[in-house]
Design an enzyme around this catalytic site. Structure first.
Site, PDB file in Angstrom:
ATOM      1  N   HIS A 260      25.130  43.490  45.148  1.00 28.96           N
ATOM      2  CA  HIS A 260      25.205  44.297  46.373  1.00 28.96           C
ATOM      3  C   HIS A 260      26.197  45.430  46.165  1.00 28.96           C
ATOM      4  O   HIS A 260      27.076  45.368  45.292  1.00 28.96           O
ATOM      5  CB  HIS A 260      25.612  43.441  47.575  1.00 28.96           C
ATOM      6  CG  HIS A 260      27.076  43.079  47.612  1.00 28.96           C
ATOM      7  ND1 HIS A 260      28.018  43.842  48.256  1.00 28.96           N
ATOM      8  CD2 HIS A 260      27.750  42.035  47.071  1.00 28.96           C
ATOM      9  CE1 HIS A 260      29.219  43.289  48.116  1.00 28.96           C
ATOM     10  NE2 HIS A 260      29.081  42.189  47.409  1.00 28.96           N
ATOM     11  N   CYS A 261      26.032  46.484  46.968  1.00 27.99           N
ATOM     12  CA  CYS A 261      27.011  47.572  46.979  1.00 27.99           C
ATOM     13  C   CYS A 261      27.624  47.583  48.369  1.00 27.99           C
ATOM     14  O   CYS A 261      27.693  46.551  49.033  1.00 27.99           O
ATOM     15  CB  CYS A 261      26.347  48.900  46.618  1.00 27.99           C
ATOM     16  SG  CYS A 261      25.027  49.378  47.746  1.00 27.99           S
ATOM     17  N   ALA A 262      28.054  48.719  48.854  1.00 27.09           N
ATOM     18  CA  ALA A 262      28.745  48.777  50.141  1.00 27.09           C
ATOM     19  C   ALA A 262      27.815  48.606  51.327  1.00 27.09           C
ATOM     20  O   ALA A 262      28.262  48.258  52.417  1.00 27.09           O
ATOM     21  CB  ALA A 262      29.487  50.102  50.276  1.00 27.09           C
TER      22      ALA A 262
END
Length: 662
Positions: A26-28
């Site tokens: 995942h990222c932000a």
């Protein structure tokens, strides 16, 4: 039970189960999946999950947009699935297995050309402006007179003055602007070889040196090669080694020779780094990488690349000028928007530049059709906005996407509205196809590339202004009307869209007290629709503003609590005291820095006041990694807190200065 346990279970089933997940990270804002069989993903079910704000596929990754709560969602997902997460780079590597050879090539081209697109845009604007100054003949400036004789063209018609003919100031401006305008395109190989080494993770200064060696003034300029005889090249423009000679030819504005040369340098450096002892690598690796790459560039790769480039441009030129050019214009006009979705459109940058280098007029007939496709998709999303203007949520996504598309960036329109609802996308394709057909039949030519959408008229050769205005009118009117027709008849419309009408939420907005949001950064404030990342630009994640910081200090924009602080310190979420939720994402793809250059002054759960320091970051570290530093400042629950920008954009913003009302 975790906050998102049920949603996570639904998502796991909808992506095809645990056995279909090759990798997840995942990222932000997003869950990023690499799926064994992407066709097993049930997009409709996924997008109906309460926590999910949307989905899209890019570079072999299936991405599910969650928002501020993505770390919590990710933890719940890994807990119920038993799947161990991987790093973002590992996920990218795994994603390659979902791509065929063509997709991998397109992905590489995208990653190579994207960093140099700003230079192409600037160059296109400059050449377009010069085009107006020296190419547009204006009757009100008077007829041109040379040596007392009024000038006429071949048809005996009077020739009128241009702006540079009658104004010394603008003549000087025109002459001065030749410097950056020509530099960008003549020395394009330098940018390409640099970008190749950046993408491959090798020494970027060696890429720059190699590029310079392809366009050095000591070489015969590529533009002069066609008019120089083989005998003269052999006599004056060759290196003679006694047993062999090498043509001393430059590759100004050549794309494929620079790509091949840059790739050879990168692979040579990777090889020598593997086999060279560390103690001598600083000396041996650069030498054994650069010199052989340079020799290959001038003996094998350059001539091969030149031949491929000329062949490719010849095929496209034949399509633009042959007996079936109407069909070429129709098909290319229709397919360019799908090219954008798949990433194939990055190939057209190389073809356009090659056309300009190879044709006698140094113009291209391909770029006008690209600009028309931008306009057509913009008109389709504008029609959607007009129909949904009373639906606040839809309107706040569609209007910025319209502006962005009309300025040449269609990803927000495509991903945010058109592809999502299908019928605006089809309307845009049809309008673009008709405009492309007319454009080719009228032989519209561009002097430069890089400026898309409505401003592209600045790039058009002055004698085709009238013809291009006609094609622009087609690209504006046809998709706009067709979008309404398709919506009325239900043609190309999803069943669920045809039966779904969301009521306006003005009542909700009246229940919330307005919040005055202060700028968390010092820098240039811009419209969010100009963001590099299409998810932020489309407004899917939330509404707000984009700031290009000039100082690396991020402070709290509201009073509240730090609801999310990512381990990599590149993004922070804040929940204000009245329930407003904000996300501030420093730079794009900065999660890949893994915290390098970032220092947090708060922890998750801390109470903050306006102006309290949140994160310090080193702008130079971000830029040296080849990443953009633009920072979205968005309200993620914007349906409850409608966002209003304070003041005109773009403008300079100071920390603590009011920028938004919500």
């Amino acid at each position: 039970m975790g906050k998102f346990e049920q949603d996570a279970k639904t998502l796991l089933e909808a992506v095809g189960g645990k056995e279909n997940v090759t990798a997840v990270t995942h990222c932000a804002t997003r869950m990023r999946f690499v799926l064994g069989d992407p066709q097993k993903a049930d997009v409709t079910t996924i997008e109906n999950i309460p926590a999910v704000k949307g989905t899209f596929t890019n570079a072999g990754q299936f991405q599910v947009i969650i928002g501020n709560d993505v770390p919590i969602f990710y933890n719940d997902f890994t807990a119920i699935s038993g799947i161990e997460g991987v790093s973002k780079e590992a996920a990218k590597s795994a994603a390659k297995s979902n791509q065929n050879v063509i997709q991998r090539v397109m992905t590489m081209l995208a990653e190579i050309f994207t960093p140099i697109i700003p230079a192409l845009v600037v160059g296109g604007l400059i050449l377009g402006f010069r085009n107006v100054l020296e190419g547009v003949q204006m009757e009100w400036l008077g007829q041109k007179i040379i040596d007392g004789v009024k000038q006429v063209n071949e048809q005996g018609e009077p020739v009128y003055n241009t702006i540079v003919d009658v104004s010394q100031f603008w003549s000087g401006v025109n002459s001065f602007l030749w410097l950056p305008g020509e530099a960008i395109f003549h020395f394009l190989p330098v940018g390409i070889t640099w970008s190749v080494t950046r993408k491959m993770g090798t020494t970027q200064i060696l890429g720059i040196v190699l590029g310079i060696c392809l366009v050095s003034p000591q070489l015969l300029n590529a533009y002069a090669v066609p008019s120089t005889s083989a005998a003269e090249i052999a006599e004056k423009w060759s290196w003679n080694f006694g047993f062999a000679t090498i043509a001393r030819i430059g590759y100004q504005a050549q794309v494929i020779p620079a790509l091949l040369a840059g790739l050879s340098l990168a692979y040579l450096e990777k090889f020598w780094r593997k086999v060279t002892p560390e103690v001598i690598s600083m000396i041996v690796v650069p030498f054994l990488s650069l010199v052989p790459a340079l020799i290959l560039a001038h003996t094998v790769l350059g001539p091969i690349g030149w031949t491929i480039g000329k062949g490719l441009s010849a095929v496209v030129f034949a399509g633009l000028t042959g007996s079936l050019k109407w069909l070429f214009g129709l098909v290319f006009g229709a397919l360019y928007a799908p090219f954008v979705i798949t990433g194939l459109h990055h190939m057209t940058n190389a073809i356009d530049t090659q056309l300009m280098a190879d044709t006698a007029t140094h113009t291209t007939g391909l770029w006008p059709m690209i600009a028309l496709s931008n306009i057509a998709q913009g008109s389709a999303v504008f029609a959607y906005f007009f129909m949904k203007r009373h639906n606040e949520r839809e309107a706040q996504v569609a209007l910025p996407a319209t502006i962005s598309a009309y300025l040449g960036v269609t990803e927000p329109a495509l991903f945010g509205v058109n592809v999502k609802y299908i019928y605006p996308f089809v309307a845009g394709m049809i309008g673009s196809a008709i405009a492309g057909l007319v454009c080719v039949m009228l032989n519209v030519q561009a002097n430069a590339v890089g400026v898309g959408g409505l401003p592209a008229i600045l790039s058009i050769n002055s004698k085709y202004f009238g013809a291009f205005l006609l094609t622009m009118a087609i690209a504006i009117v046809v998709p706009f009307i067709l979008t309404f027709v398709f919506a009325k008849t239900g043609l190309f419309m999803k069943k669920e869209e045809a039966s779904k009408e969301v009521a306006p939420t003005a009542e909700t907005s009246q229940q919330k007290a307005p919040t005055h949001i202060k700028s968390p950064l010092t820098g240039q404030a811009k419209d969010l629709s100009t963001a590099t990342d299409p998810v932020f630009a489309s407004g899917v994640m939330g509404h707000g503003i984009l700031i290009e910081p000039s100082e690396g200090e991020l402070v709290a924009p509201v009073d509240g609590v730090v609801s999310v602080l990512f381990p990599t310190k590149h993004a922070v979420g804040i929940t204000a005291t009245n329930g407003l939720e904000m996300l501030i994402h420093i730079g794009m793809d900065t999660v890949s820095l893994e915290g390098k250059g970032f220092e947090a002054h708060v922890q998750q759960g801390d109470q903050v006041k306006v102006g309290d320091p949140l994160i310090s970051f080193d702008i130079s570290v971000i830029k040296e990694a080849g990443l953009v530093v633009e920072t979205p400042v968005i309200i993620t629950n914007h349906t409850d807190f409608p966002v209003e920008t304070i003041g005109d954009l773009p403008r300079q913003a100071e920390r603590g200065q009011a920028i938004l009302n919500a």
